[in-house]
Design a protein around this motif. Structure first.
Motif, PDB file in Angstrom:
ATOM      1  N   LEU A 178      28.271  15.507  11.917  1.00 27.19           N
ATOM      2  CA  LEU A 178      28.133  16.059  13.265  1.00 27.19           C
ATOM      3  C   LEU A 178      27.026  15.363  14.051  1.00 27.19           C
ATOM      4  O   LEU A 178      27.071  15.305  15.278  1.00 27.19           O
ATOM      5  N   VAL A 179      26.018  14.883  13.360  1.00 32.85           N
ATOM      6  CA  VAL A 179      24.907  14.154  13.981  1.00 32.85           C
ATOM      7  C   VAL A 179      24.607  12.927  13.124  1.00 32.85           C
ATOM      8  O   VAL A 179      24.826  12.943  11.917  1.00 32.85           O
ATOM      9  N   PRO A 180      24.103  11.851  13.731  1.00 34.31           N
ATOM     10  CA  PRO A 180      23.887  10.612  12.971  1.00 34.31           C
ATOM     11  C   PRO A 180      22.629  10.624  12.113  1.00 34.31           C
ATOM     12  O   PRO A 180      22.559   9.903  11.111  1.00 34.31           O
ATOM     13  N   LEU A 181      21.620  11.410  12.488  1.00 33.71           N
ATOM     14  CA  LEU A 181      20.373  11.410  11.730  1.00 33.71           C
ATOM     15  C   LEU A 181      19.623  12.718  11.935  1.00 33.71           C
ATOM     16  O   LEU A 181      19.960  13.524  12.812  1.00 33.71           O
ATOM     17  N   ASN A 182      18.596  12.919  11.099  1.00 39.83           N
ATOM     18  CA  ASN A 182      17.784  14.129  11.155  1.00 39.83           C
ATOM     19  C   ASN A 182      16.477  13.823  11.881  1.00 39.83           C
ATOM     20  O   ASN A 182      15.620  13.117  11.347  1.00 39.83           O
ATOM     21  N   PRO A 183      16.281  14.341  13.096  1.00 44.45           N
ATOM     22  CA  PRO A 183      15.070  14.026  13.863  1.00 44.45           C
ATOM     23  C   PRO A 183      13.809  14.675  13.310  1.00 44.45           C
ATOM     24  O   PRO A 183      12.706  14.381  13.780  1.00 44.45           O
TER      25      PRO A 183
END
Length: 230
Positions: A178-183
Motif C-alpha cells: 500500500l505504501v513504498p516505505l516506512n517514514p
C-alpha cells in the motif's frame, strides 16, 4: 440522442437545473445549471436497488464523444459486478493517511492485536487530525518527527506510543504494497522511559501476606507464588 450542437445550446435559468439523458450511451447524464455543465453516469450496482451517480467531468473539458466513451467503459464495469463510485471512494481513501490507518485497523489490528482499541485511539486522537489529509505514500520522516515533537512536549510517553503504533502501521502497509516505505524508520524516541524501581517494604510484605489469608486457597497460593518468585 444528444448532438454536439444541442450540448452547446442547452441553458438553465436562475436556480433551475436541467438533467438531460443521452439515448445512445445509457446512463450518461448532462447536468446543466446557470453557470456550468457537467457529465455523470447514473447506474445501479448489481444487487442494489439504489441508483448511484459517478461524476465524469465538466463540459467542454469532456466532449460528448469522450463522455460517451467513458460511459461505455463504466457500463462494462457495472455489468461485470463492479461499482465505480465505491471503487473511486476506496482509491481516494487509500491515498490519505486517514484512510490508510483506518484500513490498518480494520484489516490487521482488529484481527491480530488484543489492544487494537488503544492503537486506534492514539491514531485518531494524535495522528489523523494532524496528518490525516496527507497522501499516505508521501508522508515524510520530517513530518512525523515534527508531530512527535509536539506530542512529546505535551505527553512524553504518549509520543513514544504514537511512534511505535505509526511505525507498526506503515510496516504493515509496506508488506501489503500500500505504501513504498516506512517514514518512521530511523526516528528515535522523544523520551527515554526508565523502568520503575518500586519494591515492597518488609512491612508491606507482611501486610500483603496477612491479607491473602482471607482469600480463597487457589487465589492465596497464586498471589503468594507471584510475590515469592518476583
Amino acid at each position: 440522442m444528444l448532438t454536439d450542437a444541442q450540448v452547446r445550446s442547452f441553458k438553465a435559468d436562475g436556480a433551475s437545473r436541467l438533467m438531460i439523458y443521452d439515448a445512445k450511451a445509457q446512463g450518461l447524464c448532462l447536468r446543466v445549471s446557470a453557470s456550468s455543465k457537467s457529465w455523470s453516469f447514473i447506474y445501479r450496482p448489481k444487487g442494489s436497488a439504489k441508483q448511484r451517480r459517478y461524476t465524469i467531468g465538466d463540459y467542454p473539458s469532456w466532449s460528448l464523444a469522450q463522455a460517451r466513451e467513458k460511459t461505455f467503459a463504466l457500463r462494462r464495469t457495472v455489468q461485470e459486478g463492479g461499482d465505480p463510485v465505491a471503487a473511486a471512494q476506496e482509491r481516494i481513501a487509500a491515498l490519505t493517511v486517514a484512510g490508510f490507518l483506518e484500513r490498518y485497523i480494520e484489516r490487521y489490528a482488529k484481527k491480530k492485536l488484543r489492544s487494537w482499541r488503544d492503537y486506534e485511539g492514539l491514531l485518531k486522537r494524535d495522528v489523523i487530525p494532524a496528518l490525516g489529509q496527507r497522501r499516505a505514500e508521501e508522508l515524510t520522516r520530517a513530518e512525523v518527527a515534527n508531530l512527535l515533537d509536539k506530542i512529546a512536549a505535551r505527553a512524553p510517553v504518549v509520543g513514544n506510543r504514537v511512534l511505535n503504533t505509526l511505525s507498526a502501521a506503515y510496516s504493515w502497509g509496506v508488506s501489503e504494497g500500500l505504501v513504498p516505505l516506512n517514514p518512521v524508520t530511523g526516528l528515535k524516541r522523544r523520551h527515554e522511559e526508565t523502568p520503575k524501581d518500586r519494591y515492597l517494604s518488609d512491612a508491606e510484605i507482611v501486610a500483603f501476606w496477612k491479607a491473602t489469608e482471607a482469600a480463597a486457597p487457589a487465589y492465596r497460593d497464586a498471589f503468594r507464588l507471584i510475590l515469592l518468585t518476583g
